[in-house]
Design an enzyme around this catalytic site. Structure first.
Site, PDB file in Angstrom:
ATOM      1  N   ARG A 165      10.414  19.663  68.064  1.00 12.06           N
ATOM      2  CA  ARG A 165      10.863  21.226  68.122  1.00 12.06           C
ATOM      3  C   ARG A 165       9.856  21.801  68.950  1.00 12.06           C
ATOM      4  NH1 ARG A 165      12.529  24.053  62.682  1.00 12.06           N
ATOM      5  NH2 ARG A 165      10.965  25.394  63.454  1.00 12.06           N
TER       6      ARG A 165
ATOM      7  N   ARG B  58       1.181  29.812  65.663  1.00 16.83           N
ATOM      8  CA  ARG B  58       2.213  30.474  64.586  1.00 16.83           C
ATOM      9  C   ARG B  58       1.070  30.639  63.472  1.00 16.83           C
ATOM     10  NH1 ARG B  58       6.701  25.991  63.817  1.00 16.83           N
ATOM     11  NH2 ARG B  58       7.762  27.618  62.204  1.00 16.83           N
TER      12      ARG B  58
ATOM     13  N   ARG C 247       8.161  39.945  57.762  1.00 16.17           N
ATOM     14  CA  ARG C 247       6.794  39.267  58.481  1.00 16.17           C
ATOM     15  C   ARG C 247       5.833  40.485  58.872  1.00 16.17           C
ATOM     16  NH1 ARG C 247       9.389  33.780  59.229  1.00 16.17           N
ATOM     17  NH2 ARG C 247       8.561  33.074  61.123  1.00 16.17           N
TER      18      ARG C 247
ATOM     19  N   LYS D 259       8.885  25.988  52.202  1.00 13.71           N
ATOM     20  CA  LYS D 259       9.368  27.146  51.556  1.00 13.71           C
ATOM     21  C   LYS D 259      10.875  27.039  51.771  1.00 13.71           C
ATOM     22  CE  LYS D 259       7.904  30.649  54.773  1.00 13.71           C
ATOM     23  NZ  LYS D 259       8.952  30.517  55.580  1.00 13.71           N
TER      24      LYS D 259
ATOM     25  N   ARG E 223       6.705  16.097  62.480  1.00 13.47           N
ATOM     26  CA  ARG E 223       8.323  16.691  62.200  1.00 13.47           C
ATOM     27  C   ARG E 223       9.106  16.171  63.527  1.00 13.47           C
ATOM     28  NH1 ARG E 223       9.603  22.243  59.453  1.00 13.47           N
ATOM     29  NH2 ARG E 223       9.540  23.180  61.541  1.00 13.47           N
TER      30      ARG E 223
HETATM   31  P1  AMP Z   1      10.871  30.029  60.913  1.00 12.28           P
HETATM   32  O1  AMP Z   1      12.061  29.123  60.979  1.00 12.28           O
HETATM   33  O2  AMP Z   1      10.893  31.124  59.818  1.00 12.28           O
HETATM   34  O3  AMP Z   1       9.502  29.576  61.276  1.00 12.28           O
HETATM   35  O4  AMP Z   1      11.000  31.037  62.249  1.00 12.28           O
HETATM   36  C1  AMP Z   1      11.054  30.540  63.585  1.00 12.28           C
HETATM   37  C2  AMP Z   1      10.890  31.681  64.549  1.00 12.28           C
HETATM   38  O5  AMP Z   1      11.813  32.528  64.344  1.00 12.28           O
HETATM   39  C3  AMP Z   1       9.417  32.321  64.500  1.00 12.28           C
HETATM   40  O6  AMP Z   1       8.587  31.769  64.936  1.00 12.28           O
HETATM   41  C4  AMP Z   1       9.691  33.812  65.016  1.00 12.28           C
HETATM   42  O7  AMP Z   1       9.703  33.594  66.353  1.00 12.28           O
HETATM   43  C5  AMP Z   1      11.149  33.926  64.439  1.00 12.28           C
HETATM   44  N1  AMP Z   1      11.378  34.658  63.308  1.00 12.28           N
HETATM   45  C6  AMP Z   1      12.041  34.190  61.946  1.00 12.28           C
HETATM   46  N2  AMP Z   1      11.613  35.183  61.357  1.00 12.28           N
HETATM   47  C7  AMP Z   1      11.122  36.288  61.900  1.00 12.28           C
HETATM   48  C8  AMP Z   1      10.867  37.506  61.122  1.00 12.28           C
HETATM   49  N3  AMP Z   1      10.981  37.909  59.901  1.00 12.28           N
HETATM   50  N4  AMP Z   1      10.429  38.254  62.215  1.00 12.28           N
HETATM   51  C9  AMP Z   1      10.141  38.018  63.479  1.00 12.28           C
HETATM   52  N5  AMP Z   1      10.516  36.917  63.911  1.00 12.28           N
HETATM   53  C10 AMP Z   1      10.914  35.905  63.208  1.00 12.28           C
END
Ligand code: AMP
Length: 217
Positions: A160, A171, A92, A17, A128
């Site tokens: 990562r 996740r 989220r 996405k 990745r």
């Molecule tokens: P992402 O790159 O979107 O997968 O985000 C990486 C990490 O950032 C997630 O696993 C969460 O720990 C944190 N994170 C990102 N967006 C949010 C959100 N809207 N609410 C809470 N934690 C977030």
């Protein structure tokens, strides 16, 4: 007041996405709010928010809603958000959804789901590799030219911490628990647009554009 366009993108980690949002943002000339990306930058810059978020992100958990509110409010006030925003990874949780809805007026709001199976997520994320310089590779879909070294700076690539298999599974579990009620909310409003994410990048993008055109955006 001029009507704004808010597009919310949902999809499991590894659904692509982020790539789709970036392509769309260029076409529609709308800024992107990727909370994950902003939080990673905060961690990198060792800010107060970054220091709080770092262990939570490394464990694959969600950063507390309150910590994100000031950040999101500020971004929505920015001049470049005057015509709207594309959200990647936000909201989220119910609390985040409530908070965001409170910021909308009579605007165009659509939610997209980039749908990808668990099996595909594990295959994609497990392969990745990242580099300190910000470059990202995939051992199958976009491999570096030279062993596991960066094409741009030749540094050794790494996995990562949130791409480790145990963290991916955690996740996915969190994603489903948190996101399904939000998807149902938009579905019931007739504002959820579901896209098959297991197609080429260009095809996923053209499906998104076609759905938006159908809604005059
Ligand atoms: P992402 O790159 O979107 O997968 O985000 C990486 C990490 O950032 C997630 O696993 C969460 O720990 C944190 N994170 C990102 N967006 C949010 C959100 N809207 N609410 C809470 N934690 C977030």
């Amino acid at each position: 007041m001029l009507e704004k366009t808010y597009l919310l993108f949902f999809g499991p980690p590894g659904s692509g996405k982020g790539t789709q949002v970036d392509m769309l943002a260029k076409k529609l000339k709308l800024p992107v709010i990727s909370t994950g990306e902003i939080l990673r930058q905060e961690v990198e810059r060792n800010t107060e928010l970054g220091r709080k978020a770092k262990p939570i992100m490394a464990a694959g958990d969600l950063v507390p809603d309150k910590l994100l509110e000031a950040m999101v409010s500020q971004i929505l006030k920015n001049k470049d958000a005057a015509k709207g925003v594309i959200f990647d990874g936000y909201p989220r949780t119910w609390k985040q959804l409530d908070f965001l809805i409170s910021k909308f007026n009579n605007d165009n709001v659509y939610a997209f789901l980039i749908d990808v199976s668990d099996k595909e997520v594990i295959a994609r994320l497990g392969g990745r590799r990242a580099c300190d310089c910000g470059a990202v590779y995939h051992m199958k879909y976009n491999p570096p030219k030279n062993d596991e070294r960066c094409d741009l700076c030749n540094k050794k690539l790494f996995i990562r911490s949130d791409d480790r298999k145990d963290v991916i599974l955690e996740r996915l579990k969190i994603y489903k628990k948190e996101i399904n009620p939000l998807l149902n909310y938009w579905r019931e409003k007739g504002k959820l647009i579901e896209i098959n994410g297991e197609q080429s990048i260009d095809k996923v993008q053209s499906d998104i554009i076609a759905k938006l055109k159908g809604r005059s955006i």
